[in-house]
Design a protein around this motif. Structure first.
Motif, mmCIF file in Angstrom:
data_model
loop_
_atom_site.group_PDB
_atom_site.id
_atom_site.type_symbol
_atom_site.label_atom_id
_atom_site.label_comp_id
_atom_site.label_asym_id
_atom_site.label_seq_id
_atom_site.Cartn_x
_atom_site.Cartn_y
_atom_site.Cartn_z
ATOM 1 N N GLY A 254 0.845 -1.196 0.000
ATOM 2 C CA GLY A 254 0.000 0.000 0.000
ATOM 3 C C GLY A 254 0.878 1.242 0.000
ATOM 4 N N VAL A 255 1.078 1.799 -1.187
ATOM 5 C CA VAL A 255 1.886 3.022 -1.295
ATOM 6 C C VAL A 255 1.094 4.160 -0.635
ATOM 7 C CG1 VAL A 255 2.695 4.752 -2.959
ATOM 8 C CG2 VAL A 255 3.168 2.324 -3.337
ATOM 9 N N GLN A 256 1.715 4.799 0.345
ATOM 10 C CA GLN A 256 1.010 5.819 1.140
ATOM 11 C C GLN A 256 1.510 7.213 0.776
ATOM 12 O OE1 GLN A 256 0.917 5.005 5.404
ATOM 13 N NE2 GLN A 256 1.131 7.197 5.810
ATOM 14 N N ARG A 257 0.579 8.070 0.411
ATOM 15 C CA ARG A 257 0.940 9.407 -0.078
ATOM 16 C C ARG A 257 0.461 10.492 0.887
ATOM 17 N NH1 ARG A 257 3.318 8.455 -4.462
ATOM 18 N NH2 ARG A 257 1.593 7.806 -5.756
ATOM 19 N N ASP A 258 1.204 11.589 0.974
ATOM 20 C CA ASP A 258 0.797 12.688 1.861
ATOM 21 C C ASP A 258 -0.155 13.641 1.132
ATOM 22 O OD1 ASP A 258 2.294 14.209 0.129
ATOM 23 O OD2 ASP A 258 3.666 14.994 1.636
ATOM 24 N N THR A 259 -0.361 14.808 1.699
ATOM 25 C CA THR A 259 -1.283 15.778 1.094
ATOM 26 C C THR A 259 -0.527 16.970 0.495
ATOM 27 O OG1 THR A 259 -3.044 15.174 2.637
ATOM 28 C CG2 THR A 259 -3.226 17.328 1.580
ATOM 29 N N GLY A 260 0.223 17.686 1.344
ATOM 30 C CA GLY A 260 0.868 18.928 0.894
ATOM 31 C C GLY A 260 1.950 18.677 -0.139
ATOM 32 N N GLY A 261 2.794 17.704 0.119
ATOM 33 C CA GLY A 261 3.889 17.406 -0.802
ATOM 34 C C GLY A 261 3.355 16.984 -2.160
ATOM 35 N N TYR A 262 2.305 16.178 -2.136
ATOM 36 C CA TYR A 262 1.705 15.691 -3.383
ATOM 37 C C TYR A 262 1.121 16.856 -4.187
ATOM 38 C CZ TYR A 262 -1.131 12.493 -6.320
ATOM 39 O OH TYR A 262 -1.700 11.778 -7.353
ATOM 40 N N ALA A 263 0.394 17.735 -3.491
ATOM 41 C CA ALA A 263 -0.226 18.871 -4.183
ATOM 42 C C ALA A 263 0.845 19.764 -4.817
ATOM 43 C CB ALA A 263 -1.089 19.672 -3.207
ATOM 44 N N VAL A 264 1.910 20.010 -4.084
ATOM 45 C CA VAL A 264 2.978 20.881 -4.602
ATOM 46 C C VAL A 264 3.670 20.207 -5.788
ATOM 47 C CG1 VAL A 264 5.232 21.904 -4.070
ATOM 48 C CG2 VAL A 264 3.358 22.050 -2.401
ATOM 49 N N ALA A 265 3.996 18.928 -5.642
ATOM 50 C CA ALA A 265 4.695 18.207 -6.714
ATOM 51 C C ALA A 265 3.864 18.205 -7.994
ATOM 52 C CB ALA A 265 4.994 16.779 -6.280
ATOM 53 N N LEU A 266 2.563 17.961 -7.852
ATOM 54 C CA LEU A 266 1.710 17.922 -9.047
ATOM 55 C C LEU A 266 1.570 19.302 -9.670
ATOM 56 C CD1 LEU A 266 -1.171 15.455 -8.124
ATOM 57 C CD2 LEU A 266 0.928 15.013 -9.380
ATOM 58 N N ALA A 267 1.374 20.317 -8.818
ATOM 59 C CA ALA A 267 1.222 21.677 -9.347
ATOM 60 C C ALA A 267 2.475 22.064 -10.130
ATOM 61 C CB ALA A 267 0.982 22.653 -8.199
ATOM 62 N N ALA A 268 3.633 21.751 -9.585
ATOM 63 C CA ALA A 268 4.893 22.093 -10.268
ATOM 64 C C ALA A 268 5.012 21.324 -11.581
ATOM 65 C CB ALA A 268 6.077 21.792 -9.355
ATOM 66 N N SER A 269 4.662 20.038 -11.554
ATOM 67 C CA SER A 269 4.831 19.224 -12.762
ATOM 68 C C SER A 269 3.896 19.671 -13.880
ATOM 69 C CB SER A 269 4.600 17.739 -12.452
ATOM 70 O OG SER A 269 3.223 17.480 -12.225
ATOM 71 N N MET A 270 2.710 20.135 -13.520
ATOM 72 C CA MET A 270 1.759 20.563 -14.549
ATOM 73 C C MET A 270 2.309 21.733 -15.349
ATOM 74 S SD MET A 270 -0.744 18.512 -14.588
ATOM 75 C CE MET A 270 -1.732 19.382 -15.779
ATOM 76 N N ASP A 271 3.092 22.555 -14.682
ATOM 77 C CA ASP A 271 3.659 23.727 -15.339
ATOM 78 C C ASP A 271 5.013 23.389 -15.983
ATOM 79 O OD1 ASP A 271 4.172 26.325 -16.060
ATOM 80 O OD2 ASP A 271 4.953 26.893 -14.093
ATOM 81 N N LEU A 272 5.887 22.769 -15.212
ATOM 82 C CA LEU A 272 7.277 22.615 -15.648
ATOM 83 C C LEU A 272 7.486 21.431 -16.595
ATOM 84 C CD1 LEU A 272 8.874 23.223 -12.126
ATOM 85 C CD2 LEU A 272 8.612 24.881 -13.983
ATOM 86 N N ILE A 273 6.668 20.388 -16.417
ATOM 87 C CA ILE A 273 6.845 19.199 -17.263
ATOM 88 C C ILE A 273 5.754 19.148 -18.338
ATOM 89 C CG2 ILE A 273 6.888 16.666 -17.294
ATOM 90 C CD1 ILE A 273 7.990 16.814 -14.397
#
Ligand code: AMP
Length: 634
Positions: A254-273
């Motif tokens: 069960g891969v366990q994911r956080d909230t804040g880190g995930y939101a930041v990582a995705l927001a950055a990737s949507m723009d930068l990648i």
């Protein structure tokens, strides 16, 4: 965040040398109720806690914060060629539906930290359920709809959900797949019993009802039409979801994911990648049951204020032009798919690609499995847009390697997923000595120095020890994260992935553990011994092939009996794990190739299946095993 003049090399270096400064800057991309007090707490390696002290909410960032400026913009575009439905939800409508679902879940007793298991086809209610969970701080665990009762039962038992959300049926290629009987059986098998089961009735398949447990979405929704359910502000480190993935043992992790880190990582990737612009349409062809679906059907595009296209159906039905028809209709600018799907399209009439106006499309991203050159070339020529490979894992939640054209445009190289992304301190390591490989073209294990960047797994659900031992302790004398992939790096710093170092196989972009399939097959009363290996396949990348030693030798002589047993074994896998795990063939042998100490020679088995040289066999116990195998393939 990425200054106009920044080179990717500098950008990357900043992320590794000064991660706190780097990620503090990226954290500004999302809304916080309380801003983080500390960017990364790595006082207990390898456990990284990102944005400590900050409070936020994934649903707020994906939905509510857009209401002021994009309430009437499409948020979720649902298209099903299975049921001929098409429905567009604006951000305002999505907000309403998610609140209704959140109200229903609360009504069913779901509280912050409780798990909700979602076993759903690709329908809007699945998205509502995911967003509703994170809205109220509940932890969702989505199980791919293609999994059958055995796989589902293991996940129910591990996640211990208070509520399961499901639907009467999915549909694939026009064939209805009833979910309820599989779910009922899974709950029967599981030691943990959910209190309530919330069913969406698509009227595709009849449902048997367990009175005190089962409730109907349409009925409860009607009771909560006007409910307001505010977002629960949670700590950045609060678990948003778990998602099960296969490993080398039979028990999924069960891969366990956080909230804040995930939101930041995705927001950055949507723009930068991915370089999407708010207001544009993003089309990811994955399924919500996989990590790509979590990150780039649901959370990424919505956090970024885009319209996300959710598609239920095959890429070739009603014909192989359907995806391109949708690109034209919804002016899709960024598309995300998997090499297997492109290989499927490649076998169809190429005229389909030319039939529609694809001028809105700016790039196609492919991930999940190695992208072979003919496939990349074919689609690149057909679409006339850059094809961008990206390499990542369920564990990381966003790309480990790709090309960040949003930072600095760079060419892609065929066969390479690109260069390490910002935040990933990537290494190639000699798996025996633990030494870093610094030269070019030297094969090593792809590893990541801690802390893993925001968005990556926090741990394995309920099993910190397994998290540490599996990922961080497998390379001698090093505390580094092991991806279990082989790789090499060229003189320009581009990486090439050379396959898994473990017994995990990749079928059509889906990760399957050979142990899981073996354990299932071993459950057949006529099976004495079994080995499952992944074998190269032109369409799916790899397929599973099973070698069975039957209890009774007559199976080896009788072709009709063999065929019958092969059918029974396939049915068993279908019923327990799901059709995704079904071996393409079951072959019968009197013994398996093993070392003298009894270890299965998987690589030899695989090599023979692929018509390759099986390599060094000096440790082999009985050469007859190999002769027998060879005779099967000549
Ligand atoms: P999953 O967690 O199911 O997404 O599977 C992750 C695994 O898929 C990786 O460890 C790789 O073995 C493989 N994989 C994912 N993306 C790529 C890619 N772009 N190129 C090569 N292999 C990939």
């Amino acid at each position: 965040m990425a200054g106009a003049e920044t080179t990717f090399r500098e950008f990357y270096r900043q992320s590794i040398d000064r991660p706190d400064k780097f990620w503090a800057e990226q954290a500004k991309r999302i809304d916080w109720q309380v801003p983080p007090q500390q960017i990364c707490d790595y006082s207990q390696p390898p456990f990284a806690r990102w944005f400590v002290g900050g409070t936020t909410n994934l649903c707020h960032n994906a939905v509510d914060r857009h209401l002021a400026s994009r309430a009437d913009q499409p948020a979720l575009i649902f298209v099903s060629t299975e049921t001929d439905q098409e429905q567009v939800y604006t951000y305002a409508q999505l907000h309403t539906e998610v609140q209704r679902m959140a109200a229903v879940l609360k009504d069913l007793g779901v509280e912050q930290g409780d798990r909700v298991l979602i076993y759903m086809p690709m329908i809007p209610e699945a998205a509502f359920a995911m967003l509703a969970c994170v809205r109220i701080g509940a932890i969702h665990s989505v199980v791919f709809g293609g999994f059958a009762s055995g796989s589902l039962a293991t996940r129910i038992e591990d996640a211990e959900p208070k509520v399961v959300v499901s639907a009467d049926a999915g549909s694939r290629g026009g064939k209805v797949v009833a979910y309820k009987p599989l779910l009922d059986e899974a709950i029967e098998l599981s030691r943990h019993k959910p209190r309530r089961v919330l069913m969406v009735d698509r009227k595709l398949a009849p449902m048997t009802w367990l009175e005190k447990r089962d409730v109907l979405w349409s009925e409860l929704r009607a009771q909560h039409l006007n409910d307001h359910v505010p977002c629960t502000w949670v700590d950045a480190t609060h678990t948003s979801y778990t998602l099960y993935t296969s490993g080398t043992t039979g028990k999924p992790k069960g891969v366990q994911r956080d909230t804040g880190g995930y939101a930041v990582a995705l927001a950055a990737s949507m723009d930068l990648i991915y370089q999407g612009q708010p207001g544009e349409t993003y089309f990811c062809t994955s399924d919500i049951g996989w990590v790509v679906g979590h990150s780039y059907i649901i959370y990424g595009p919505l956090i970024h204020g885009m319209s996300t296209l959710m598609y239920e159906g095959l890429p070739i039905r009603p014909d192989a032009g359907i995806w391109w028809q949708l690109v034209e209709k919804y002016k899709v600018t960024r598309m995300f798919s998997a090499p297997t799907a492109v290989r499927v399209l490649k076998k169809q009439d190429p005229a389909h690609l030319k039939q529609y106006d694809l001028s809105s499309l700016k790039a196609l991203y492919l991930a999940g499995e190695p992208l072979d050159q003919p496939t990349a070339q074919w689609i690149s020529e057909g679409l006339g847009v850059p094809i961008i490979d990206n390499y990542w894992q369920t564990e990381t939640g966003w790309p480990i390697m790709t090309i960040a054209n949003g930072v600095e445009p760079a060419p892609s190289k065929f066969g390479s997923p690109g260069v390490p992304m910002y935040g990933y301190h990537l290494k190639l390591i000699n798996e025996n000595t633990g030494e870093d490989l610094v030269g070019h073209q030297e094969k090593g294990v792809v590893a990541i120095e801690g802390p893993l960047p925001p968005g990556c797994l926090q741990t394995i659900w309920k099993d910190d020890e397994r998290f540490v031992n599996t990922y961080w302790k497998s390379i001698p004398d090093r505390l580094v994260y092991n991806t279990f992939d082989w790789g090499i790096r060229d003189e320009d710093g581009y990486y090439f992935i050379l396959g898994r170092t473990d017994d995990v196989i990749n079928v059509a972009g889906h990760r399957l553990g050979t142990r899981e399939i073996e354990e299932c097959i071993a459950g057949h009363s006529q099976v004495a011994e079994v080995a499952v290996v992944g074998v190269a396949d032109a369409l799916k990348g790899q397929v599973a092939m099973a070698f069975v030693v039957p209890r009774d030798n007559h199976y080896l002589q009788d072709d009709a009996a063999k065929l019958r047993l092969e059918g029974e074994i396939m049915k068993l896998v279908d019923g327990q794990l799901g059709a995704v795990a079904r071996p393409s063939r079951v072959l019968f042998v009197s013994l398996l190739p093993k070392t003298r100490s009894g270890k299965l020679l998987r690589r030899a088995l695989q090599a023979v299946c692929e018509g390759r040289d099986p390599g060094d066999l000096t440790t082999m116990d009985d050469p007859a095993a190999l002769h027998q195998l060879r005779s099967l393939f000549t």
